[in-house]
Design a protein around this motif. Sequence first.
Motif, PDB file in Angstrom:
ATOM      1  N   LEU A   1       0.824  -1.200   0.000  1.00 48.24           N
ATOM      2  CA  LEU A   1       0.000   0.000   0.000  1.00 48.24           C
ATOM      3  C   LEU A   1       0.860   1.253   0.000  1.00 48.24           C
ATOM      4  O   LEU A   1       0.596   2.201  -0.709  1.00 48.24           O
ATOM      5  N   ALA A   2       1.897   1.293   0.810  1.00 53.13           N
ATOM      6  CA  ALA A   2       2.658   2.528   1.002  1.00 53.13           C
ATOM      7  C   ALA A   2       3.981   2.557   0.250  1.00 53.13           C
ATOM      8  O   ALA A   2       4.620   3.589   0.172  1.00 53.13           O
ATOM      9  N   GLY A   3       4.401   1.412  -0.292  1.00 52.17           N
ATOM     10  CA  GLY A   3       5.641   1.383  -1.048  1.00 52.17           C
ATOM     11  C   GLY A   3       6.892   1.475  -0.203  1.00 52.17           C
ATOM     12  O   GLY A   3       7.940   1.877  -0.701  1.00 52.17           O
ATOM     13  N   THR A   4       6.824   1.106   1.085  1.00 55.90           N
ATOM     14  CA  THR A   4       7.996   1.255   1.951  1.00 55.90           C
ATOM     15  C   THR A   4       8.470  -0.053   2.560  1.00 55.90           C
ATOM     16  O   THR A   4       9.659  -0.278   2.663  1.00 55.90           O
ATOM     17  N   ARG A   5       7.584  -0.933   2.969  1.00 56.28           N
ATOM     18  CA  ARG A   5       8.032  -2.107   3.701  1.00 56.28           C
ATOM     19  C   ARG A   5       6.894  -3.123   3.811  1.00 56.28           C
ATOM     20  O   ARG A   5       5.747  -2.817   3.522  1.00 56.28           O
ATOM     21  N   ASN A   6       7.225  -4.315   4.310  1.00 56.02           N
ATOM     22  CA  ASN A   6       6.224  -5.318   4.633  1.00 56.02           C
ATOM     23  C   ASN A   6       5.928  -5.269   6.121  1.00 56.02           C
ATOM     24  O   ASN A   6       6.802  -4.961   6.923  1.00 56.02           O
ATOM     25  N   VAL A   7       4.698  -5.586   6.486  1.00 59.23           N
ATOM     26  CA  VAL A   7       4.343  -5.740   7.891  1.00 59.23           C
ATOM     27  C   VAL A   7       4.149  -7.221   8.144  1.00 59.23           C
ATOM     28  O   VAL A   7       3.341  -7.872   7.479  1.00 59.23           O
ATOM     29  N   THR A   8       4.901  -7.762   9.075  1.00 58.44           N
ATOM     30  CA  THR A   8       4.746  -9.167   9.432  1.00 58.44           C
ATOM     31  C   THR A   8       4.074  -9.266  10.793  1.00 58.44           C
ATOM     32  O   THR A   8       4.096  -8.332  11.586  1.00 58.44           O
ATOM     33  N   CYS A   9       3.491 -10.408  11.038  1.00 61.62           N
ATOM     34  CA  CYS A   9       2.724 -10.617  12.262  1.00 61.62           C
ATOM     35  C   CYS A   9       3.070 -11.984  12.836  1.00 61.62           C
ATOM     36  O   CYS A   9       3.244 -12.957  12.090  1.00 61.62           O
ATOM     37  N   ARG A  10       3.194 -12.059  14.134  1.00 59.26           N
ATOM     38  CA  ARG A  10       3.418 -13.338  14.801  1.00 59.26           C
ATOM     39  C   ARG A  10       2.557 -13.404  16.044  1.00 59.26           C
ATOM     40  O   ARG A  10       2.024 -12.394  16.516  1.00 59.26           O
ATOM     41  N   SER A  11       2.432 -14.584  16.588  1.00 62.11           N
ATOM     42  CA  SER A  11       1.658 -14.798  17.806  1.00 62.11           C
ATOM     43  C   SER A  11       2.604 -14.969  18.987  1.00 62.11           C
ATOM     44  O   SER A  11       3.644 -15.618  18.875  1.00 62.11           O
ATOM     45  N   PHE A  12       2.232 -14.398  20.129  1.00 62.10           N
ATOM     46  CA  PHE A  12       3.007 -14.617  21.348  1.00 62.10           C
ATOM     47  C   PHE A  12       2.950 -16.088  21.775  1.00 62.10           C
ATOM     48  O   PHE A  12       3.778 -16.531  22.565  1.00 62.10           O
ATOM     49  N   ALA A  13       1.965 -16.826  21.274  1.00 60.99           N
ATOM     50  CA  ALA A  13       1.829 -18.233  21.645  1.00 60.99           C
ATOM     51  C   ALA A  13       2.902 -19.092  20.986  1.00 60.99           C
ATOM     52  O   ALA A  13       3.107 -20.233  21.391  1.00 60.99           O
ATOM     53  N   ARG A  14       3.576 -18.549  19.965  1.00 58.67           N
ATOM     54  CA  ARG A  14       4.633 -19.293  19.285  1.00 58.67           C
ATOM     55  C   ARG A  14       5.984 -18.723  19.674  1.00 58.67           C
ATOM     56  O   ARG A  14       6.147 -17.515  19.804  1.00 58.67           O
ATOM     57  N   GLU A  15       6.960 -19.596  19.864  1.00 63.89           N
ATOM     58  CA  GLU A  15       8.298 -19.142  20.219  1.00 63.89           C
ATOM     59  C   GLU A  15       8.877 -18.276  19.108  1.00 63.89           C
ATOM     60  O   GLU A  15       8.682 -18.540  17.927  1.00 63.89           O
ATOM     61  N   ARG A  16       9.595 -17.229  19.505  1.00 65.12           N
ATOM     62  CA  ARG A  16      10.210 -16.325  18.544  1.00 65.12           C
ATOM     63  C   ARG A  16      11.328 -17.050  17.795  1.00 65.12           C
ATOM     64  O   ARG A  16      12.162 -17.709  18.401  1.00 65.12           O
ATOM     65  N   ARG A  17      11.350 -16.914  16.480  1.00 71.02           N
ATOM     66  CA  ARG A  17      12.407 -17.525  15.691  1.00 71.02           C
ATOM     67  C   ARG A  17      13.669 -16.683  15.725  1.00 71.02           C
ATOM     68  O   ARG A  17      13.618 -15.487  15.972  1.00 71.02           O
ATOM     69  N   SER A  18      14.790 -17.308  15.452  1.00 74.68           N
ATOM     70  CA  SER A  18      16.069 -16.604  15.469  1.00 74.68           C
ATOM     71  C   SER A  18      16.045 -15.439  14.488  1.00 74.68           C
ATOM     72  O   SER A  18      15.691 -15.599  13.326  1.00 74.68           O
ATOM     73  N   GLY A  19      16.397 -14.248  14.996  1.00 77.30           N
ATOM     74  CA  GLY A  19      16.453 -13.058  14.150  1.00 77.30           C
ATOM     75  C   GLY A  19      15.115 -12.417  13.899  1.00 77.30           C
ATOM     76  O   GLY A  19      15.029 -11.394  13.245  1.00 77.30           O
TER      77      GLY A  19
END
Length: 535
Positions: free
Chosen positions: A483-501
């Motif tokens: 939409l804005a031509g600048t970046r992607n927005v990603t989403c994750r759940s706190f219920a899942r462990e954070r991946r490296s990086g």
Amino acid sequence: MVGAKRKRSEVAEQVAQRWKSFRYSADTEKNTADGNDDDDCVIIDESEVIDLTESEQEKEEKEAVDDTTNKATFKLIKSDFYEGKASMGDAGDLITLKDIFCDARLKRSILFSFQYELDFLLRQFHRNIENITIVGQKGTIVPIEARSMDAALELVLRKIKLIEITMPPYASHHTKLIINFYDNGECKIFLPSNNFTAMETNLPQQVCWCSPILQIEEEQSPVPFKAGMIEYLRSYHVRDIDELILKSVEAVNFAPLCELEFVYSTPSKFQPSGLAMFYDKLQELSAGAEAGASDATEHYLCQTSSIGTSLSRVRDENLWTHLMVPLFTGIIPALVEGTKKVYVPATESLVTAYAQRKIKPYIVFPTEQEFTTSPLQRASSGWFHFQYLQKKSYYDMLRNRFRVFYKQDPAMVTRARGTTPAHSKFYMRSITKSTEPCDASRVFHELDWCLYTSANLSQTAWGTISRKPRNYEAGVLYHSSRLAGTRNVTCRSFARERRSGEGNHSHVAVPFTLPVVPYNAAGDECFCLASHENE
């Protein structure tokens, strides 16, 4: 050699954790690292701990992680019931009210909320605080009981400036916003999903949006987020807000938030807000964007803690399925030409249009079973409202015709919180293509936009295109490169462990599972508080 390095890292981590939890009381001059949270404690910041055992590589890795503090982040509000007094799980995902308020450098705090329990709230502040400005609805501020008053509470109580807002019946000063000013010319903004009471903070799942550090300095260029917040503050038309809050906010440089938008609702009739504002911002962001591919499916998700009644007394019309999603997808225009009315299509017409155009609406709302299988069972249910027993046809339309209801995946919830529902409010859009693998967990992994807000799914909170909201609400809008031509927005759940990086790339984190799963056709029903009133 590898074993020695691992051993050294483990020892270094233990030492760092020990000193991160060290607390020094200026009055008692004793070590209180045993977990005693004194209100007047000076908390040693993690950045002040120097680990002399770190290798150069380990330092570089740590600096890369620390860089995420320069970005806005989402945190889970830590619960005394689910996590307990001790830190458990990924500590980087958790935040407490003491983390926000018990800072020796904090000099001034401005709070907006729907409900205040002063006995609980004021115990979160450091004794160095000089001024607390509370903006609240008349009748929603619970005073401190005389038997609970002590010297520390009395000291903080003297530093409160109260600004009470009078609201009409069935309307709320529902905004949840914290603006903190520190003694070094810094400012931070927080948007918690909880009001400031002990039970609401600890029983439902709560989340908090945290801004990066903002500086008090001259701003070089206009920032939409700042402009939105200033217009919101002006909408009160209250002299104390103009003089005590607005002027302070105007001095803050909001450049670190230049890619975000402040979206709000206000009953003021002098400016657009609520759904009209949200729709206009999405239209601006999509201007010039390429049309969606014919093989793409549009997914629109609303996670809410309350669902309002039908838009019409005559027909069964839901704000999300009959107005918001049709507006966002262009099924209906904002206004019927030559009138001030919005045309709302009939249910069967929308069901057909959604199928033909590959549009999929979701409403994430807790089921009866989610409460009974959660750790504290129905203890957290008082914050979730959908009074559909008054008009069962309205509920049946949503459940059976649109099949719009979704819940958390019970196989993915955390052990500590289980199926405890979230009191947050998220609205988001995601696109998938038929050529891509059919992986439900990826549907809301990348987002076109996401609004985190205090606004529930109700006409009172949002208004319509032609009607003003009745509540005060506030939220933050993320939008992606499509939409804005600048970046992607990603989403994750706190219920899942954070991946490296992942810390460097996740923009949005939600307190419910991703994927969400549809209600079980055989047994799942939306929770309705009215059905338990006699229990």
